[in-house]
Write a protein that holds these residues in place. Structure first.
Motif, PDB file in Angstrom:
ATOM      1  N   ASP A  10       2.017  18.279  71.090  1.00  0.00           N
ATOM      2  CA  ASP A  10       2.300  17.070  70.331  1.00  0.00           C
ATOM      3  C   ASP A  10       1.170  16.068  70.535  1.00  0.00           C
ATOM      4  OD1 ASP A  10       4.707  17.975  69.322  1.00  0.00           O
ATOM      5  OD2 ASP A  10       5.867  17.200  71.010  1.00  0.00           O
ATOM      6  N   TRP A  57      -2.000   7.847  60.532  1.00  0.00           N
ATOM      7  CA  TRP A  57      -0.762   7.833  61.315  1.00  0.00           C
ATOM      8  C   TRP A  57       0.267   6.883  60.690  1.00  0.00           C
ATOM      9  CZ3 TRP A  57       0.811  11.277  64.586  1.00  0.00           C
ATOM     10  CH2 TRP A  57      -0.089  11.993  65.380  1.00  0.00           C
ATOM     11  N   GLU A  80       5.343  18.947  57.788  1.00  0.00           N
ATOM     12  CA  GLU A  80       5.869  17.654  58.189  1.00  0.00           C
ATOM     13  C   GLU A  80       7.350  17.812  58.502  1.00  0.00           C
ATOM     14  OE1 GLU A  80       4.641  13.682  56.494  1.00  0.00           O
ATOM     15  OE2 GLU A  80       3.961  15.044  54.941  1.00  0.00           O
ATOM     16  N   LEU A 126      -2.906  16.176  60.237  1.00  0.00           N
ATOM     17  CA  LEU A 126      -1.770  15.692  59.451  1.00  0.00           C
ATOM     18  C   LEU A 126      -1.922  16.206  58.022  1.00  0.00           C
ATOM     19  CD1 LEU A 126      -1.444  11.936  60.534  1.00  0.00           C
ATOM     20  CD2 LEU A 126      -0.004  13.848  61.239  1.00  0.00           C
ATOM     21  N   TYR A 173       1.662   8.559  57.636  1.00  0.00           N
ATOM     22  CA  TYR A 173       2.575   9.619  58.061  1.00  0.00           C
ATOM     23  C   TYR A 173       3.919   9.048  58.505  1.00  0.00           C
ATOM     24  CZ  TYR A 173       4.465  12.978  61.506  1.00  0.00           C
ATOM     25  OH  TYR A 173       5.278  13.798  62.254  1.00  0.00           O
ATOM     26  N   TYR A 199       2.816  14.366  66.237  1.00  0.00           N
ATOM     27  CA  TYR A 199       2.738  15.485  65.298  1.00  0.00           C
ATOM     28  C   TYR A 199       2.287  16.718  66.070  1.00  0.00           C
ATOM     29  CZ  TYR A 199       1.918  18.017  60.946  1.00  0.00           C
ATOM     30  OH  TYR A 199       1.984  18.920  59.914  1.00  0.00           O
TER      31      TYR A 199
END
Length: 466
Positions: A449, A160, A28, A200, A163, A443
């Motif tokens: 991405d 999402w 991350e 993720l 995150y 991400y």
């Protein structure tokens, strides 16, 4: 140093450098988010899995009564792809809804008589009649609206949000999932990947809470060991895992540490949260007696409100009774009755507690249903097939325009005439209300991405308060 030793050492150094360059791709990154001041802090998504019929809920088409039994014109169908369930039909007869509609609210919004409670709060709802999607079958359609892609392997919306915003509470998951016990045919099948974090970090995945006295399996310690002893064991395990994480830079180890820590804290927080006996009698007066039964949609709505009160960012409820290929007259009313009062109560409950102004409530499924009948159409029974070209949803709460009906469909509720909103537009709008530019919430994985809205999507400002 001889030549062999020099080459061996050089290769080791090159391998280490290559590995070091790859490791950050899975970690991350430090995020400056949200991107702007959010309108809402939390989301509760009431997902009507199986595809509610817009014709029997929010898209009133009184003109269909005169067309009942006539053939759907090819100029309307335009060679649309059909499912295997109706592709063999030689005829596509129009079936007018066998349910009445009543006008509600200041603007006289038409709402199905199957949903009288939602009709009573229509001035708080932003109804969208012009949603459309790319998928015609359940699994890819649910995958698309949850993750932005029809192909499995992408993070879902709740992940999402987790995150991007992180966890405001240490004792509960950022993203919680609740499944209603099905009252009909076992319910539309669901996969855990619908609340997966995919690439993720794992601590952003949804945590499924079950109805009853044991909301999370294996959460109870079960050993009877003293609290202090369990804490020492946890600390020792965390220290060992942290050493491994420091040595390898493996983000999965870090995620595992956080999962263990959260599970330890949830041993206390979740049983307390799930105790329905803590609710006053006024709760059941509002939500109905079904809210007393663990695992019902109504009980899950009460639990969702408690989660939101404790600052869980994203709560997803799945109700799986909406796939009515041949039983519209018997099963559609049952599904509507199971969610109508509780959905309404949740909106009113959040409002009276001062939470609605910064909470977004979403209600809707993965697609709509066809105006033509599936299979044999009788006077006492009919069915409708999947329909991706138009379907209805509603939103309520912070940042959206209550009392608005957005978008129109043609006379057959088959194609969108104006105000079209694609699934990616819906996702972009939800992220916007949470303070995100959907094109920048990304991400990096496997060299590119990724984002929730894939490569498209626009914010539907026409749905939002000024």
């Amino acid at each position: 140093m001889n030549r062999r030793a020099l080459l061996t050492g050089s290769m080791s150094l090159l391998g280490t450098a290559a590995l070091a360059s790859l490791l950050p791709l899975g970690r991350e990154r430090a995020l400056a988010m949200p991107h702007f001041t959010p309108r809402v802090r939390r989301v509760v998504y009431l997902f009507m899995s199986g595809g509610p019929s817009q014709l029997e809920t929010f898209d009133h088409k009184p003109g269909l009564a005169a067309l009942d039994g006539t053939e759907l014109p090819e100029s309307i169908r335009r060679g649309q792809r059909l499912t295997t369930m109706t592709s063999g039909q030689s005829s596509f007869p129009v079936v007018a809804p066998r349910v009445g509609f009543t006008q509600h609210g200041e603007n006289g919004t038409w709402v199905s008589d199957l949903l009288p409670h939602l009709g009573s709060i229509v001035d708080r709802l932003c109804i969208v009649r012009s949603m459309h999607t790319d998928a015609i079958n359940h699994d890819p359609a649910v995958t698309l609206i949850q993750s932005g892609s029809m192909n499995p392997g992408r993070p879902c919306m709740g992940s999402w949000v987790s995150y991007g915003l992180g966890a405001p509470t240490r004792d509960l998951p950022t993203f919680a999932v609740l499944l209603s016990n099905s009252g009909l045919f076992g319910g539309q099948p669901l996969s855990t990947r619908f609340w997966s974090s995919a690439f993720l970090p794992a601590h952003h995945q949804g945590v499924q809470l079950r109805g009853g006295s044991d909301p999370v399996l294996y959460l109870d310690d079960g050993t009877g060991a003293p609290q202090a002893s369990r804490e020492r064991l946890r600390d020792a395990r965390t220290a060992l895992d942290q050493m491994h994480a420091d040595e390898t830079g493996d983000p999965d180890v870090t995620a595992r540490i956080e999962a263990y820590e959260l599970a330890f804290r949830m041993q206390t927080s979740v049983p307390t949260l799930a105790r329905a006996g803590d609710e006053p009698e006024s709760t059941y007066t509002l939500y109905g007696d079904d809210a007393r039964i663990p695992g019902t949609f109504a009980a899950n709505c009460v639990l969702a409100r408690r989660l939101l009160e404790d600052d869980v960012r994203f709560v997803q409820l799945y109700h799986r009774d909406w796939d009515h290929h041949g039983t519209m007259q018997t099963d559609h009313p049952i599904a509507a009755r199971a969610v109508d009062r509780a959905s309404t109560a949740l909106v009113l409950d959040l409002e009276r507690r001062g939470l609605l102004e910064d909470t977004l409530v979403i209600w809707g499924g993965e697609f709509g249903r066809t105006v033509y009948g599936q299979g044999e159409v009788r006077t006492d029974q009919y069915g409708r097939d999947h329909h991706p070209r138009c379907f209805s949803m509603w939103l309520a709460g912070g940042g959206v325009r209550g009392g608005l009906v957005h978008g129109t469909t043609d006379d057959y509720s088959y194609n969108v005439v104006d105000g079209a909103l694609h699934v990616h537009d819906f996702q972009a709008t939800v992220l916007h209300l949470l303070g995100f530019d959907h094109t920048r919430l990304t991400y990096r994985s496997e060299g590119r991405d990724f984002r929730l809205t894939d490569v498209s999507g626009r914010v539907a400002n026409e749905l939002l308060d000024e």
